[in-house]
Scaffold this motif. Structure first.
Motif, mmCIF file in Angstrom:
data_model
loop_
_atom_site.group_PDB
_atom_site.id
_atom_site.type_symbol
_atom_site.label_atom_id
_atom_site.label_comp_id
_atom_site.label_asym_id
_atom_site.label_seq_id
_atom_site.Cartn_x
_atom_site.Cartn_y
_atom_site.Cartn_z
ATOM 1 N N ASN A 93 -4.961 0.204 5.350
ATOM 2 C CA ASN A 93 -4.179 -0.862 4.719
ATOM 3 C C ASN A 93 -3.234 -0.244 3.704
ATOM 4 N N PHE A 94 -2.187 -0.985 3.328
ATOM 5 C CA PHE A 94 -1.316 -0.562 2.242
ATOM 6 C C PHE A 94 -1.329 -1.631 1.152
ATOM 7 N N ASN A 95 -1.638 -1.213 -0.080
ATOM 8 C CA ASN A 95 -1.607 -2.127 -1.215
ATOM 9 C C ASN A 95 -0.189 -2.166 -1.763
ATOM 10 N N ASN A 96 0.410 -3.345 -1.734
ATOM 11 C CA ASN A 96 1.810 -3.476 -2.131
ATOM 12 C C ASN A 96 1.957 -4.317 -3.397
ATOM 13 N N TYR A 97 2.764 -3.831 -4.312
ATOM 14 C CA TYR A 97 3.104 -4.562 -5.534
ATOM 15 C C TYR A 97 4.621 -4.677 -5.594
ATOM 16 N N ARG A 98 5.093 -5.806 -6.063
ATOM 17 C CA ARG A 98 6.544 -6.029 -6.069
ATOM 18 C C ARG A 98 6.974 -6.780 -7.317
ATOM 19 N N ILE A 99 8.055 -6.307 -7.968
ATOM 20 C CA ILE A 99 8.681 -7.005 -9.093
ATOM 21 C C ILE A 99 10.179 -7.030 -8.830
ATOM 22 N N ASP A 100 10.781 -8.194 -8.915
ATOM 23 C CA ASP A 100 12.227 -8.327 -8.759
ATOM 24 C C ASP A 100 12.687 -9.417 -9.717
ATOM 25 N N LYS A 101 12.936 -9.011 -10.969
ATOM 26 C CA LYS A 101 13.232 -10.001 -12.009
ATOM 27 C C LYS A 101 14.028 -9.360 -13.141
ATOM 28 N N GLY A 103 16.798 -7.965 -13.336
ATOM 29 C CA GLY A 103 17.428 -6.685 -13.032
ATOM 30 C C GLY A 103 16.450 -5.559 -12.780
ATOM 31 N N MET A 104 15.147 -5.862 -12.867
ATOM 32 C CA MET A 104 14.114 -4.862 -12.607
ATOM 33 C C MET A 104 13.658 -4.989 -11.159
ATOM 34 N N ASP A 105 13.867 -3.948 -10.374
ATOM 35 C CA ASP A 105 13.510 -3.961 -8.962
ATOM 36 C C ASP A 105 12.462 -2.878 -8.716
ATOM 37 N N VAL A 106 11.224 -3.302 -8.512
ATOM 38 C CA VAL A 106 10.109 -2.366 -8.377
ATOM 39 C C VAL A 106 9.378 -2.591 -7.063
ATOM 40 N N SER A 107 9.131 -1.509 -6.354
ATOM 41 C CA SER A 107 8.366 -1.557 -5.110
ATOM 42 C C SER A 107 7.287 -0.487 -5.152
ATOM 43 N N ILE A 108 6.030 -0.914 -5.037
ATOM 44 C CA ILE A 108 4.896 0.006 -5.083
ATOM 45 C C ILE A 108 4.087 -0.164 -3.801
ATOM 46 N N SER A 109 3.961 0.906 -3.049
ATOM 47 C CA SER A 109 3.214 0.851 -1.788
ATOM 48 C C SER A 109 2.278 2.047 -1.711
ATOM 49 N N LEU A 110 0.979 1.779 -1.853
ATOM 50 C CA LEU A 110 -0.006 2.849 -1.855
ATOM 51 C C LEU A 110 -1.065 2.592 -0.784
ATOM 52 N N PRO A 111 -1.583 3.660 -0.185
ATOM 53 C CA PRO A 111 -2.522 3.477 0.917
ATOM 54 C C PRO A 111 -3.935 3.148 0.468
ATOM 55 N N GLU A 112 -4.624 2.434 1.322
ATOM 56 C CA GLU A 112 -6.070 2.280 1.199
ATOM 57 C C GLU A 112 -6.652 3.005 2.399
ATOM 58 N N VAL A 113 -7.554 3.940 2.151
ATOM 59 C CA VAL A 113 -8.016 4.810 3.225
ATOM 60 C C VAL A 113 -9.471 4.563 3.583
ATOM 61 N N SER A 114 -9.809 4.996 4.789
ATOM 62 C CA SER A 114 -11.188 4.959 5.261
ATOM 63 C C SER A 114 -11.582 6.370 5.645
ATOM 64 N N SER A 115 -12.809 6.781 5.312
ATOM 65 C CA SER A 115 -13.269 8.129 5.621
ATOM 66 C C SER A 115 -14.730 8.099 6.033
ATOM 67 N N ASP A 116 -15.146 9.105 6.813
ATOM 68 C CA ASP A 116 -16.563 9.191 7.160
ATOM 69 C C ASP A 116 -17.388 9.629 5.962
ATOM 70 N N SER A 117 -16.713 10.107 4.909
ATOM 71 C CA SER A 117 -17.376 10.381 3.635
ATOM 72 C C SER A 117 -17.088 9.212 2.698
ATOM 73 N N LYS A 118 -18.058 8.352 2.481
ATOM 74 C CA LYS A 118 -17.849 7.161 1.661
ATOM 75 C C LYS A 118 -17.579 7.516 0.200
ATOM 76 N N ASP A 119 -18.127 8.638 -0.249
ATOM 77 C CA ASP A 119 -17.870 9.070 -1.614
ATOM 78 C C ASP A 119 -16.405 9.449 -1.786
ATOM 79 N N LEU A 120 -15.874 10.207 -0.829
ATOM 80 C CA LEU A 120 -14.460 10.584 -0.862
ATOM 81 C C LEU A 120 -13.578 9.348 -0.729
#
Length: 289
Positions: A93-101, A103-120
């Motif tokens: 999944n990608f966690n997305n945050y957005r601000i457009d107000k 004159g401030m235009d912000v786009s944040i897109s960060l991954p959510e990952v899955s691994s066979d190591s749950k600790d990692l």
């Protein structure tokens, strides 16, 4: 070529674990219309539902990807770089945050990952979530200040992720943050993963003592001077007292070499961009535990 990429994305996302919320939505939506079928043949209904949920999950995921790729070239670039990270992590999944107000235009897109190591998996997702939320709160506070002062701005910011390097032993993923106002500047935070131990590497953890700060700093300073000697336009904002931070960003390149990284304006003019120095292997081997 475009169809090949979409087919590849479909294949990667077909195996996404179906969230419990999706189960609930689909069950509710089909419960009434399928009730009689359920009574007549529960086994067939469950099998059909399983197939339909898989289809819906795949279609929804691919649909989201297509829309996001069309909406953002940077997002498309991040997808090309990390649909699957090595064999130990996959993006779910990608966690997305957005601000457009104001004159401030912000786009944040960060991954959510899955691994066979749950600790990692937990550590990485917590770190990514922290990075995203901190950045969002920072820009949100700037917007609130503008509103109180009755002002507007012309500022944009974008945060995204990509694979920096990968070899048989390590994997390096970077979170980039670019801000543009009068000028643009880019910073990055790099996560280095030991594939065998499935842990996050740090300089301190790799070298085990503080000597590495002095040794690496001395070598980098020497490289800076050599670069300036070869090209007078290649200059740095440092002197002989220069020291790297204990947690200086780094990655391991595809040759297994240690690369020390600096953000824009950190040690050189902005025109130099993100500055990097490859540390000779003989120096690294002496510092290793």
């Amino acid at each position: 070529m475009k169809n090949d990429k979409i087919d590849k994305l479909k294949e990667n996302y077909n195996n996404i674990e179906i969230p419990k919320e999706l189960d609930d939505v689909i069950n509710d939506a089909f419960n009434e219309s399928e009730n009689k079928k359920l009574e007549n043949n529960k086994k067939d209904w469950r099998r059909n539902m399983k197939n339909m949920k898989k289809w819906y999950a795949s279609a929804a995921a691919v649909g989201l990807i297509i829309v996001s790729v069309n909406a953002s070239s940077t997002f498309a670039k991040s997808l090309e770089n990390i649909p699957v990270i090595g064999n130990i992590i996959r993006v779910v999944n990608f966690n997305n945050y957005r601000i457009d107000k104001d004159g401030m235009d912000v786009s944040i897109s960060l991954p959510e990952v899955s691994s066979d190591s749950k600790d990692l998996e937990y550590k990485l997702n917590k770190e990514f979530e922290k990075e995203g939320k901190e950045a969002y709160k920072k820009y949100e506070a700037e917007v609130e200040k503008l509103e109180k002062e009755g002002k507007t701005t012309h500022k944009s910011a974008e945060m995204w992720s990509e694979t920096v390097a990968e070899n048989d032993k390590t994997l390096s993923v970077a979170i980039y943050n670019t801000e543009t106002e009068a000028s643009a500047s880019t910073s990055r935070k790099i996560y280095n993963i030991d594939k065998k131990d499935k842990t996050i590497l740090t300089l301190e953890g790799m070298f085990g003592n503080n000597d590495y700060v002095d040794v690496l700093s001395k070598n980098i300073l020497s490289q800076m001077k050599e670069r300036t000697k070869k090209d007078s336009n290649d200059v740095y904002f440092v002197d002989n007292t220069f020291k790297i931070k204990k947690d200086q960003p780094f990655y391991i390149n595809d040759k297994g070499e240690l690369v020390i990284c600096f953000d824009e304006y950190e040690v050189a003019p902005g025109s130099a961009g993100l500055v990097e120095f490859v540390i000779p292997s003989n120096i690294v081997s002496k510092l290793m535990k």
